[in-house]
Write an enzyme that holds these catalytic residues in place. Structure first.
Site, mmCIF file in Angstrom:
data_model
loop_
_atom_site.group_PDB
_atom_site.id
_atom_site.type_symbol
_atom_site.label_atom_id
_atom_site.label_comp_id
_atom_site.label_asym_id
_atom_site.label_seq_id
_atom_site.Cartn_x
_atom_site.Cartn_y
_atom_site.Cartn_z
ATOM 1 N N LYS A 61 0.851 -1.204 0.000
ATOM 2 C CA LYS A 61 0.000 0.000 0.000
ATOM 3 C C LYS A 61 0.883 1.250 0.000
ATOM 4 O O LYS A 61 1.910 1.293 0.708
ATOM 5 C CB LYS A 61 -0.884 -0.030 1.241
ATOM 6 N N SER A 94 -9.617 1.892 3.036
ATOM 7 C CA SER A 94 -8.765 2.629 2.143
ATOM 8 C C SER A 94 -7.760 1.752 1.376
ATOM 9 O O SER A 94 -7.104 2.249 0.457
ATOM 10 C CB SER A 94 -8.000 3.700 2.903
ATOM 11 N N SER A 99 -9.887 -0.414 7.209
ATOM 12 C CA SER A 99 -9.312 -0.265 5.879
ATOM 13 C C SER A 99 -8.620 -1.472 5.270
ATOM 14 O O SER A 99 -8.227 -1.409 4.111
ATOM 15 C CB SER A 99 -8.336 0.920 5.861
#
Lengths: 85, 471
Positions: free
Chosen positions: B74, B149, B173
Protein backbone atom coordinates in the site's frame (compact mmCIF):
# COMPACT_ATOMS: atom_id res chain seq x y z
CA UNK A 1 -24.91 24.53 13.05
CA UNK A 2 -21.28 25.66 13.00
CA UNK A 3 -20.83 29.27 11.85
CA UNK A 4 -18.74 30.55 8.95
CA UNK A 5 -16.56 32.39 11.47
CA UNK A 6 -15.91 29.18 13.36
CA UNK A 7 -14.98 27.38 10.12
CA UNK A 8 -12.58 30.16 9.18
CA UNK A 9 -11.11 30.12 12.69
CA UNK A 10 -10.54 26.34 12.64
CA UNK A 11 -9.02 26.55 9.17
CA UNK A 12 -6.61 29.21 10.37
CA UNK A 13 -5.63 27.14 13.42
CA UNK A 14 -4.99 24.17 11.12
CA UNK A 15 -3.13 26.33 8.61
CA UNK A 16 -5.56 25.36 5.83
CA UNK A 17 -6.33 27.92 3.15
CA UNK A 18 -10.03 27.95 2.21
CA UNK A 19 -11.83 29.80 -0.59
CA UNK A 20 -15.24 31.39 0.06
CA UNK A 21 -17.03 28.46 -1.62
CA UNK A 22 -14.98 25.98 0.40
CA UNK A 23 -15.91 27.71 3.66
CA UNK A 24 -19.60 27.23 2.79
CA UNK A 25 -19.14 23.63 1.71
CA UNK A 26 -17.21 22.62 4.82
CA UNK A 27 -19.62 24.54 7.03
CA UNK A 28 -22.46 22.34 5.79
CA UNK A 29 -20.52 19.09 5.98
CA UNK A 30 -18.93 19.72 9.37
CA UNK A 31 -22.30 20.75 10.79
CA UNK A 32 -23.97 17.51 9.77
CA UNK A 33 -21.09 15.44 11.17
CA UNK A 34 -21.05 17.38 14.45
CA UNK A 35 -24.82 16.87 14.64
CA UNK A 36 -24.25 13.12 14.48
CA UNK A 37 -22.04 13.36 17.55
CA UNK A 38 -25.02 14.58 19.59
CA UNK A 39 -25.98 10.95 20.19
CA UNK A 40 -23.04 10.71 22.60
CA UNK A 41 -24.84 13.13 24.90
CA UNK A 42 -27.27 10.32 25.76
CA UNK A 43 -24.45 8.31 27.25
CA UNK A 44 -23.50 8.79 30.90
CA UNK A 45 -19.74 8.31 31.17
CA UNK A 46 -19.21 10.42 34.28
CA UNK A 47 -17.70 7.54 36.26
CA UNK A 48 -15.53 6.25 33.44
CA UNK A 49 -11.80 6.80 32.97
CA UNK A 50 -10.53 7.97 29.59
CA UNK A 51 -8.49 5.64 27.37
CA UNK A 52 -6.03 7.32 25.06
CA UNK A 53 -4.73 4.18 23.36
CA UNK A 54 -5.09 0.38 23.55
CA UNK A 55 -1.36 -0.18 23.86
CA UNK A 56 -0.20 -3.09 25.98
CA UNK A 57 2.94 -1.24 27.06
CA UNK A 58 3.89 1.92 28.95
CA UNK A 59 7.02 4.05 29.08
CA UNK A 60 9.18 1.90 26.84
CA UNK A 61 12.74 3.08 27.47
CA UNK A 62 16.27 2.19 26.58
CA UNK A 63 19.60 3.30 28.02
CA UNK A 64 20.71 6.74 26.83
CA UNK A 65 23.74 5.38 24.97
CA UNK A 66 24.74 5.53 21.31
CA UNK A 67 23.95 2.28 19.52
CA UNK A 68 26.75 2.73 17.00
CA UNK A 69 30.07 4.47 17.58
CA UNK A 70 29.92 7.75 15.62
CA UNK A 71 32.90 8.91 13.62
CA UNK A 72 34.72 11.55 15.60
CA UNK A 73 37.12 14.26 14.57
CA UNK A 74 39.48 15.89 17.07
CA UNK A 75 37.93 13.73 19.82
CA UNK A 76 35.04 16.12 20.40
CA UNK A 77 33.28 16.70 17.12
CA UNK A 78 30.98 14.30 15.23
CA UNK A 79 31.26 13.93 11.47
CA UNK A 80 27.92 14.03 9.62
CA UNK A 81 26.75 14.35 6.01
CA UNK A 82 26.69 17.88 4.63
CA UNK A 83 23.25 19.51 4.62
CA UNK A 84 23.88 22.59 2.50
CA UNK A 85 25.39 22.15 -0.91
CA UNK B 1 -1.71 -19.06 -6.77
CA UNK B 2 -1.07 -19.10 -3.01
CA UNK B 3 2.23 -18.41 -1.23
CA UNK B 4 2.84 -22.11 -0.56
CA UNK B 5 2.07 -23.00 -4.18
CA UNK B 6 4.53 -20.36 -5.40
CA UNK B 7 7.12 -21.54 -2.89
CA UNK B 8 6.73 -25.19 -3.92
CA UNK B 9 6.97 -24.28 -7.59
CA UNK B 10 10.21 -22.39 -6.98
CA UNK B 11 11.98 -25.00 -4.88
CA UNK B 12 10.90 -27.80 -7.22
CA UNK B 13 12.27 -25.64 -10.04
CA UNK B 14 8.98 -25.80 -11.97
CA UNK B 15 9.61 -22.14 -12.74
CA UNK B 16 12.24 -19.58 -11.87
CA UNK B 17 11.68 -16.49 -9.75
CA UNK B 18 12.38 -14.41 -12.85
CA UNK B 19 9.68 -16.26 -14.82
CA UNK B 20 7.22 -15.97 -11.93
CA UNK B 21 7.94 -12.26 -11.48
CA UNK B 22 7.68 -11.56 -15.20
CA UNK B 23 4.34 -13.33 -15.48
CA UNK B 24 2.88 -11.22 -12.66
CA UNK B 25 4.35 -8.03 -14.14
CA UNK B 26 2.69 -8.96 -17.46
CA UNK B 27 -0.63 -9.45 -15.65
CA UNK B 28 -0.23 -5.99 -14.09
CA UNK B 29 0.45 -4.48 -17.50
CA UNK B 30 -2.70 -6.14 -18.89
CA UNK B 31 -5.01 -5.29 -16.01
CA UNK B 32 -3.82 -2.10 -14.35
CA UNK B 33 -5.35 0.32 -16.87
CA UNK B 34 -8.73 -1.29 -16.28
CA UNK B 35 -8.53 -1.73 -12.51
CA UNK B 36 -5.95 0.92 -11.51
CA UNK B 37 -4.72 -0.94 -8.44
CA UNK B 38 -1.13 0.30 -8.77
CA UNK B 39 0.19 3.88 -8.51
CA UNK B 40 3.82 2.89 -8.98
CA UNK B 41 5.18 -0.29 -10.55
CA UNK B 42 8.69 -1.17 -9.37
CA UNK B 43 9.69 -3.62 -12.11
CA UNK B 44 13.45 -2.92 -11.95
CA UNK B 45 13.51 -3.46 -8.20
CA UNK B 46 11.42 -6.63 -8.57
CA UNK B 47 13.55 -8.12 -11.35
CA UNK B 48 16.76 -7.39 -9.44
CA UNK B 49 15.34 -9.09 -6.33
CA UNK B 50 14.16 -12.01 -8.47
CA UNK B 51 17.62 -12.58 -9.89
CA UNK B 52 19.08 -12.71 -6.35
CA UNK B 53 16.58 -15.38 -5.32
CA UNK B 54 17.24 -17.42 -8.46
CA UNK B 55 20.98 -17.28 -7.69
CA UNK B 56 20.23 -18.61 -4.20
CA UNK B 57 18.04 -21.44 -5.52
CA UNK B 58 20.61 -22.31 -8.18
CA UNK B 59 23.34 -22.50 -5.55
CA UNK B 60 21.21 -25.10 -3.78
CA UNK B 61 20.39 -22.97 -0.76
CA UNK B 62 17.19 -23.16 1.27
CA UNK B 63 14.84 -20.26 0.77
CA UNK B 64 12.29 -18.81 3.20
CA UNK B 65 8.57 -19.21 2.46
CA UNK B 66 8.17 -15.68 1.12
CA UNK B 67 11.31 -15.68 -1.02
CA UNK B 68 10.59 -15.06 -4.66
CA UNK B 69 6.87 -14.52 -4.06
CA UNK B 70 5.46 -11.33 -5.69
CA UNK B 71 3.76 -8.82 -3.40
CA UNK B 72 2.26 -5.33 -3.53
CA UNK B 73 2.57 -2.66 -0.86
CA UNK B 74 0.00 0.00 0.00
CA UNK B 75 1.37 3.41 -0.95
CA UNK B 76 1.47 4.69 2.62
CA UNK B 77 4.25 2.29 3.60
CA UNK B 78 7.76 3.55 2.85
CA UNK B 79 10.20 1.69 0.61
CA UNK B 80 13.63 3.32 0.34
CA UNK B 81 14.24 5.13 -2.96
CA UNK B 82 10.71 4.39 -4.19
CA UNK B 83 8.09 7.10 -4.67
CA UNK B 84 5.58 7.17 -1.81
CA UNK B 85 2.53 9.36 -2.38
CA UNK B 86 -0.12 8.34 0.19
CA UNK B 87 -2.35 8.95 -2.90
CA UNK B 88 -1.96 12.69 -2.28
CA UNK B 89 -0.84 15.59 -4.45
CA UNK B 90 1.20 16.86 -1.54
CA UNK B 91 3.52 13.83 -1.82
CA UNK B 92 3.17 13.26 -5.56
CA UNK B 93 6.93 13.39 -6.16
CA UNK B 94 8.18 12.32 -2.76
CA UNK B 95 10.87 9.62 -2.72
CA UNK B 96 11.08 7.66 0.54
CA UNK B 97 14.44 7.78 2.30
CA UNK B 98 14.14 4.64 4.40
CA UNK B 99 12.41 1.25 4.51
CA UNK B 100 9.52 0.67 6.85
CA UNK B 101 10.30 -2.08 9.36
CA UNK B 102 7.76 -4.40 7.70
CA UNK B 103 9.51 -3.81 4.35
CA UNK B 104 12.87 -4.59 5.94
CA UNK B 105 11.45 -7.83 7.27
CA UNK B 106 9.95 -8.78 3.90
CA UNK B 107 13.18 -7.92 2.07
CA UNK B 108 15.12 -10.12 4.51
CA UNK B 109 12.83 -12.96 3.51
CA UNK B 110 13.52 -12.33 -0.16
CA UNK B 111 10.06 -11.00 -1.02
CA UNK B 112 9.57 -9.62 -4.53
CA UNK B 113 7.89 -6.21 -4.41
CA UNK B 114 6.07 -5.37 -7.65
CA UNK B 115 4.75 -1.93 -6.76
CA UNK B 116 2.81 0.51 -4.58
CA UNK B 117 -0.96 0.30 -4.54
CA UNK B 118 -3.68 2.93 -4.61
CA UNK B 119 -5.52 4.04 -1.49
CA UNK B 120 -7.85 6.75 -0.26
CA UNK B 121 -5.69 9.85 0.29
CA UNK B 122 -3.71 9.39 3.53
CA UNK B 123 -5.85 6.29 4.18
CA UNK B 124 -8.92 8.44 4.77
CA UNK B 125 -11.90 6.79 3.21
CA UNK B 126 -13.82 3.56 2.64
CA UNK B 127 -13.83 3.30 -1.14
CA UNK B 128 -10.43 4.41 -2.60
CA UNK B 129 -12.41 7.16 -4.39
CA UNK B 130 -10.56 9.77 -2.33
CA UNK B 131 -7.27 9.04 -4.08
CA UNK B 132 -5.89 12.17 -5.74
CA UNK B 133 -4.91 10.05 -8.74
CA UNK B 134 -8.15 8.24 -9.53
CA UNK B 135 -10.34 5.48 -8.14
CA UNK B 136 -9.49 1.79 -8.19
CA UNK B 137 -12.21 -0.50 -9.58
CA UNK B 138 -13.52 -3.67 -7.98
CA UNK B 139 -12.25 -6.61 -10.10
CA UNK B 140 -15.62 -8.39 -9.62
CA UNK B 141 -17.57 -5.44 -11.05
CA UNK B 142 -15.71 -2.54 -12.61
CA UNK B 143 -18.58 -0.13 -11.91
CA UNK B 144 -18.16 -0.67 -8.18
CA UNK B 145 -15.63 0.33 -5.55
CA UNK B 146 -13.06 -2.14 -4.22
CA UNK B 147 -13.58 -0.69 -0.75
CA UNK B 148 -11.04 1.37 1.14
CA UNK B 149 -8.76 2.63 2.14
CA UNK B 150 -6.60 -0.37 1.06
CA UNK B 151 -8.61 -0.75 -2.17
CA UNK B 152 -5.58 -1.06 -4.44
CA UNK B 153 -4.02 -3.77 -2.27
CA UNK B 154 -7.25 -5.79 -2.16
CA UNK B 155 -7.94 -5.40 -5.90
CA UNK B 156 -4.36 -6.43 -6.75
CA UNK B 157 -4.72 -9.72 -4.86
CA UNK B 158 -8.29 -10.37 -6.07
CA UNK B 159 -7.28 -9.91 -9.72
CA UNK B 160 -4.11 -12.02 -9.42
CA UNK B 161 -1.72 -9.15 -10.07
CA UNK B 162 0.22 -10.28 -6.98
CA UNK B 163 0.15 -13.26 -4.62
CA UNK B 164 -0.34 -11.12 -1.50
CA UNK B 165 -0.24 -7.48 -0.43
CA UNK B 166 0.15 -5.30 2.64
CA UNK B 167 -2.53 -2.84 3.66
CA UNK B 168 -3.16 -0.70 6.71
CA UNK B 169 -6.25 -0.58 8.92
CA UNK B 170 -7.34 2.30 11.15
CA UNK B 171 -11.13 1.82 11.13
CA UNK B 172 -11.59 -1.13 8.78
CA UNK B 173 -9.31 -0.26 5.88
CA UNK B 174 -7.98 -3.82 5.43
CA UNK B 175 -11.09 -5.77 6.38
CA UNK B 176 -13.71 -3.88 4.39
CA UNK B 177 -11.88 -3.92 1.01
CA UNK B 178 -11.00 -7.59 1.63
CA UNK B 179 -14.73 -8.27 2.08
CA UNK B 180 -15.68 -6.25 -1.03
CA UNK B 181 -13.04 -7.99 -3.18
CA UNK B 182 -13.50 -11.55 -1.92
CA UNK B 183 -10.08 -11.98 -0.29
CA UNK B 184 -8.74 -12.44 3.23
CA UNK B 185 -7.67 -9.38 5.24
CA UNK B 186 -6.11 -9.45 8.72
CA UNK B 187 -5.82 -6.49 11.08
CA UNK B 188 -3.39 -7.51 13.83
CA UNK B 189 -3.64 -6.56 17.51
CA UNK B 190 -2.47 -2.99 18.09
CA UNK B 191 1.24 -3.33 18.78
CA UNK B 192 1.72 -6.69 17.04
CA UNK B 193 3.21 -5.12 13.91
CA UNK B 194 5.59 -2.15 13.86
CA UNK B 195 4.23 1.14 12.49
CA UNK B 196 7.71 2.49 11.76
CA UNK B 197 7.62 3.60 8.14
CA UNK B 198 3.82 3.66 7.92
CA UNK B 199 2.64 7.17 7.08
CA UNK B 200 0.73 7.93 10.27
CA UNK B 201 -2.98 8.59 10.16
CA UNK B 202 -4.27 7.98 13.70
CA UNK B 203 -1.45 6.73 15.88
CA UNK B 204 -3.55 4.92 18.49
CA UNK B 205 -5.53 3.05 15.82
CA UNK B 206 -3.25 2.27 12.83
CA UNK B 207 -1.95 -1.23 12.11
CA UNK B 208 -0.35 -2.80 9.04
CA UNK B 209 -1.67 -6.21 7.97
CA UNK B 210 -1.71 -8.77 5.14
CA UNK B 211 -4.28 -9.16 2.37
CA UNK B 212 -4.14 -12.65 0.87
CA UNK B 213 -6.13 -15.31 -0.97
CA UNK B 214 -6.22 -17.77 1.94
CA UNK B 215 -6.04 -17.72 5.73
CA UNK B 216 -2.92 -19.91 5.62
CA UNK B 217 -1.21 -17.21 3.51
CA UNK B 218 -2.30 -14.51 5.99
CA UNK B 219 -0.64 -16.55 8.76
CA UNK B 220 2.62 -16.74 6.79
CA UNK B 221 2.77 -13.00 6.07
CA UNK B 222 1.73 -12.05 9.61
CA UNK B 223 4.49 -14.25 11.04
CA UNK B 224 6.99 -12.49 8.81
CA UNK B 225 6.01 -8.91 9.67
CA UNK B 226 5.03 -9.15 13.34
CA UNK B 227 7.34 -8.47 16.27
CA UNK B 228 8.72 -5.88 18.65
CA UNK B 229 10.62 -3.07 16.97
CA UNK B 230 12.89 -0.66 18.86
CA UNK B 231 11.81 1.99 16.35
CA UNK B 232 8.14 1.68 17.42
CA UNK B 233 7.70 1.88 21.17
CA UNK B 234 4.07 0.75 20.92
CA UNK B 235 5.13 -2.57 19.42
CA UNK B 236 5.13 -5.71 21.50
CA UNK B 237 7.01 -8.99 21.24
CA UNK B 238 4.58 -11.80 20.59
CA UNK B 239 6.55 -14.86 21.62
CA UNK B 240 4.18 -17.69 22.16
CA UNK B 241 1.24 -15.37 22.88
CA UNK B 242 0.09 -15.54 19.30
CA UNK B 243 0.47 -19.30 19.10
CA UNK B 244 -2.24 -19.72 21.67
CA UNK B 245 -5.24 -21.65 20.63
CA UNK B 246 -7.62 -22.00 23.50
CA UNK B 247 -9.28 -24.85 21.76
CA UNK B 248 -7.72 -27.70 19.86
CA UNK B 249 -10.98 -28.90 18.39
CA UNK B 250 -13.92 -27.03 17.06
CA UNK B 251 -16.14 -28.53 19.77
CA UNK B 252 -14.39 -26.32 22.30
CA UNK B 253 -14.76 -23.12 20.24
CA UNK B 254 -17.19 -20.62 21.75
CA UNK B 255 -18.38 -18.07 19.20
CA UNK B 256 -20.19 -14.92 20.33
CA UNK B 257 -22.60 -13.19 17.92
CA UNK B 258 -23.47 -9.64 19.00
CA UNK B 259 -27.18 -8.93 18.56
CA UNK B 260 -26.61 -5.19 17.96
CA UNK B 261 -24.74 -5.93 14.73
CA UNK B 262 -27.84 -7.09 12.84
CA UNK B 263 -28.98 -3.52 12.34
CA UNK B 264 -32.02 -2.29 10.46
CA UNK B 265 -30.27 -1.10 7.33
CA UNK B 266 -28.24 -4.27 6.76
CA UNK B 267 -28.42 -5.73 3.23
CA UNK B 268 -30.58 -8.89 3.08
CA UNK B 269 -27.89 -10.93 1.33
CA UNK B 270 -25.23 -9.85 3.83
CA UNK B 271 -27.46 -10.97 6.70
CA UNK B 272 -28.23 -14.29 4.97
CA UNK B 273 -24.54 -15.00 4.32
CA UNK B 274 -23.50 -14.19 7.89
CA UNK B 275 -26.28 -16.31 9.38
CA UNK B 276 -25.34 -19.20 7.06
CA UNK B 277 -21.75 -18.89 8.27
CA UNK B 278 -22.93 -19.12 11.87
CA UNK B 279 -24.91 -22.27 11.00
CA UNK B 280 -21.86 -23.81 9.32
CA UNK B 281 -19.79 -23.30 12.48
CA UNK B 282 -22.63 -24.67 14.59
CA UNK B 283 -23.04 -27.78 12.43
CA UNK B 284 -19.31 -28.40 12.72
CA UNK B 285 -19.61 -28.44 16.50
CA UNK B 286 -18.81 -24.91 17.69
CA UNK B 287 -20.89 -23.37 20.47
CA UNK B 288 -22.74 -20.27 19.30
CA UNK B 289 -24.02 -17.75 21.81
CA UNK B 290 -25.80 -14.46 21.33
CA UNK B 291 -23.92 -11.71 23.15
CA UNK B 292 -24.35 -7.99 23.63
CA UNK B 293 -21.91 -5.24 22.71
CA UNK B 294 -24.11 -2.25 23.57
CA UNK B 295 -21.60 0.51 22.76
CA UNK B 296 -19.86 -1.00 19.75
CA UNK B 297 -22.01 0.10 16.85
CA UNK B 298 -23.55 3.57 17.02
CA UNK B 299 -21.57 5.03 19.93
CA UNK B 300 -18.31 3.58 18.61
CA UNK B 301 -18.81 5.30 15.26
CA UNK B 302 -19.33 8.70 16.88
CA UNK B 303 -16.38 8.20 19.23
CA UNK B 304 -14.16 7.08 16.35
CA UNK B 305 -15.04 10.10 14.21
CA UNK B 306 -13.95 12.31 17.08
CA UNK B 307 -10.81 10.44 18.17
CA UNK B 308 -9.47 9.64 14.72
CA UNK B 309 -9.73 13.16 13.24
CA UNK B 310 -8.17 14.56 16.42
CA UNK B 311 -5.11 12.36 15.94
CA UNK B 312 -5.18 13.06 12.19
CA UNK B 313 -5.07 16.82 12.79
CA UNK B 314 -1.80 16.33 14.69
CA UNK B 315 -0.26 13.84 12.25
CA UNK B 316 -1.05 15.97 9.19
CA UNK B 317 0.66 19.07 10.58
CA UNK B 318 3.99 17.96 9.11
CA UNK B 319 2.73 18.48 5.50
CA UNK B 320 3.51 22.19 5.46
CA UNK B 321 5.18 22.79 2.12
CA UNK B 322 8.53 23.20 3.90
CA UNK B 323 9.77 19.85 5.20
CA UNK B 324 8.98 17.82 2.08
CA UNK B 325 6.49 17.45 -0.68
CA UNK B 326 4.50 19.98 -2.61
CA UNK B 327 5.15 23.63 -1.92
CA UNK B 328 2.84 26.31 -3.35
CA UNK B 329 4.39 28.89 -5.62
CA UNK B 330 3.58 32.58 -5.36
CA UNK B 331 3.04 32.60 -1.62
CA UNK B 332 3.45 35.99 0.10
CA UNK B 333 5.01 34.89 3.38
CA UNK B 334 5.53 31.82 5.56
CA UNK B 335 1.92 31.62 6.72
CA UNK B 336 0.84 31.85 3.10
CA UNK B 337 3.16 28.97 2.18
CA UNK B 338 1.39 26.84 4.79
CA UNK B 339 -2.13 27.95 3.81
CA UNK B 340 -1.65 27.58 0.06
CA UNK B 341 0.44 24.38 0.08
CA UNK B 342 -2.08 22.61 2.28
CA UNK B 343 -5.09 23.99 0.39
CA UNK B 344 -3.69 22.89 -2.96
CA UNK B 345 -1.94 19.70 -1.87
CA UNK B 346 -4.53 18.12 0.42
CA UNK B 347 -7.87 16.76 -0.79
CA UNK B 348 -11.34 17.47 0.60
CA UNK B 349 -11.69 14.46 2.89
CA UNK B 350 -8.25 15.08 4.42
CA UNK B 351 -9.04 18.74 5.07
CA UNK B 352 -12.47 17.80 6.43
CA UNK B 353 -10.92 15.47 9.00
CA UNK B 354 -8.15 17.91 9.93
CA UNK B 355 -10.79 20.55 10.62
CA UNK B 356 -13.00 18.16 12.58
CA UNK B 357 -10.03 17.19 14.73
CA UNK B 358 -8.89 20.78 15.21
CA UNK B 359 -12.40 21.67 16.37
CA UNK B 360 -12.82 18.75 18.77
CA UNK B 361 -9.44 19.43 20.38
CA UNK B 362 -9.85 23.18 20.63
CA UNK B 363 -10.38 25.06 23.89
CA UNK B 364 -14.01 25.00 24.95
CA UNK B 365 -14.81 21.82 23.04
CA UNK B 366 -12.13 19.39 24.27
CA UNK B 367 -14.21 18.11 27.21
CA UNK B 368 -17.47 17.65 25.35
CA UNK B 369 -15.93 15.91 22.36
CA UNK B 370 -12.45 14.41 22.68
CA UNK B 371 -12.48 13.61 26.39
CA UNK B 372 -16.00 12.20 26.14
CA UNK B 373 -15.00 10.06 23.16
CA UNK B 374 -12.04 8.68 25.13
CA UNK B 375 -14.41 7.64 27.91
CA UNK B 376 -16.68 5.97 25.36
CA UNK B 377 -13.55 4.18 24.16
CA UNK B 378 -13.16 2.73 27.66
CA UNK B 379 -16.79 1.56 27.56
CA UNK B 380 -16.13 -0.22 24.25
CA UNK B 381 -13.09 -1.99 25.67
CA UNK B 382 -15.20 -3.05 28.66
CA UNK B 383 -17.92 -4.40 26.31
CA UNK B 384 -15.34 -6.63 24.60
CA UNK B 385 -13.65 -7.67 27.86
CA UNK B 386 -17.02 -8.82 29.18
CA UNK B 387 -17.88 -10.66 25.95
CA UNK B 388 -14.53 -12.42 25.80
CA UNK B 389 -15.10 -13.98 29.22
CA UNK B 390 -17.73 -16.22 27.64
CA UNK B 391 -16.60 -16.29 23.98
CA UNK B 392 -13.28 -17.19 22.37
CA UNK B 393 -14.03 -15.31 19.18
CA UNK B 394 -16.75 -12.92 18.07
CA UNK B 395 -18.39 -13.28 14.63
CA UNK B 396 -19.94 -10.28 12.87
CA UNK B 397 -20.63 -8.94 9.38
CA UNK B 398 -17.82 -6.78 7.95
CA UNK B 399 -19.97 -4.14 6.27
CA UNK B 400 -23.76 -3.57 6.08
CA UNK B 401 -23.62 -3.84 2.28
CA UNK B 402 -21.56 -5.45 -0.46
CA UNK B 403 -19.45 -3.20 -2.72
CA UNK B 404 -21.41 -0.08 -3.65
CA UNK B 405 -21.29 1.73 -7.00
CA UNK B 406 -18.55 4.26 -7.73
CA UNK B 407 -19.93 7.71 -6.88
CA UNK B 408 -22.84 6.35 -4.83
CA UNK B 409 -21.60 7.57 -1.43
CA UNK B 410 -18.97 10.12 -2.39
CA UNK B 411 -21.33 13.10 -2.17
CA UNK B 412 -22.27 12.54 1.47
CA UNK B 413 -19.32 12.06 3.85
CA UNK B 414 -21.52 10.80 6.68
CA UNK B 415 -23.01 7.96 4.59
CA UNK B 416 -19.47 6.87 3.73
CA UNK B 417 -18.54 6.89 7.43
CA UNK B 418 -21.44 4.54 8.18
CA UNK B 419 -19.78 1.86 6.01
CA UNK B 420 -17.28 1.39 8.86
CA UNK B 421 -19.89 0.72 11.53
CA UNK B 422 -18.92 -2.93 12.15
CA UNK B 423 -15.17 -2.61 11.90
CA UNK B 424 -14.43 0.50 13.92
CA UNK B 425 -14.90 -0.72 17.52
CA UNK B 426 -12.15 -3.28 16.90
CA UNK B 427 -9.56 -0.54 16.30
CA UNK B 428 -10.71 1.46 19.31
CA UNK B 429 -10.15 -1.64 21.47
CA UNK B 430 -6.92 -2.62 19.68
CA UNK B 431 -8.15 -6.17 18.98
CA UNK B 432 -7.11 -8.51 16.17
CA UNK B 433 -9.74 -9.18 13.50
CA UNK B 434 -9.89 -10.94 10.16
CA UNK B 435 -12.25 -10.68 7.21
CA UNK B 436 -12.83 -13.96 5.37
CA UNK B 437 -14.85 -14.52 2.16
CA UNK B 438 -18.18 -16.14 3.07
CA UNK B 439 -20.47 -15.93 0.06
CA UNK B 440 -21.83 -13.84 -2.78
CA UNK B 441 -24.64 -11.30 -3.05
CA UNK B 442 -25.49 -11.84 -6.72
CA UNK B 443 -21.90 -11.86 -7.94
CA UNK B 444 -20.52 -9.55 -5.27
CA UNK B 445 -18.27 -10.98 -2.54
CA UNK B 446 -19.32 -10.72 1.10
CA UNK B 447 -17.02 -11.49 4.02
CA UNK B 448 -17.47 -12.31 7.69
CA UNK B 449 -15.41 -10.81 10.48
CA UNK B 450 -13.83 -12.85 13.27
CA UNK B 451 -12.59 -10.82 16.26
CA UNK B 452 -10.18 -12.18 18.85
CA UNK B 453 -8.73 -11.25 22.22
CA UNK B 454 -5.55 -9.13 22.18
CA UNK B 455 -2.62 -11.10 20.74
CA UNK B 456 -4.80 -14.14 20.05
CA UNK B 457 -4.39 -13.93 16.27
CA UNK B 458 -3.92 -17.70 16.49
CA UNK B 459 -7.55 -18.18 17.52
CA UNK B 460 -9.07 -16.20 14.67
CA UNK B 461 -6.63 -17.60 12.11
CA UNK B 462 -7.37 -21.18 13.18
CA UNK B 463 -11.13 -20.57 13.19
CA UNK B 464 -10.75 -18.95 9.77
CA UNK B 465 -8.98 -22.00 8.37
CA UNK B 466 -11.70 -24.25 9.77
CA UNK B 467 -14.34 -22.03 8.12
CA UNK B 468 -12.55 -22.14 4.75
CA UNK B 469 -12.78 -25.93 4.83
CA UNK B 470 -16.47 -25.83 5.78
CA UNK B 471 -17.45 -23.61 2.85
Amino acid sequence: MITKEEVKHIAELARLGLSGKEVEKFQEELSSILDYFKKLQKLDVSGTAATSHPSAVKNVMRRDEAEKEPRKILSDFLKVKSILK
Amino acid sequence: MTISQAHQGLIKKEFSTLELTKSFLDKIEDSNKKIFAFLTITSDLALAQAKKIDDLIFAGGDIPMLAGVPAAIKDNILIEDVRCTAASKILEDYIAIYDATVINKLKNQGAIILGKTNLDEFAMGASTENSAFGATKNPHDLTRVPGGSSGGSAAAVASDMVVYSLGSDTGGSIRQPASFCGVVGLKPTYGAVSRYGLIAMASSLDQIGPITKTVADAKIVFDAIAGKDPCDSTSVELNSKFQSTNYKQIQNLRIGVPKEYFIEGIDKDVERIVREAIKKFEKAGAKIEEISLPHCTNYALAAYYIIMPSEVSANMARYDGIRYGYSAKGADDLLDVYLKSRQQGLGDEVRRRIMLGTYTLSAGYYESYYLKAQKVRTKIIEDFDKAFKKSDIILTPVCPTPAFKIGEKSKDPLSMYLADIFTIAVNLAGLPAISIPAGRADSLPVGIQLIGRPFEEGNILDAGEIFEKLS
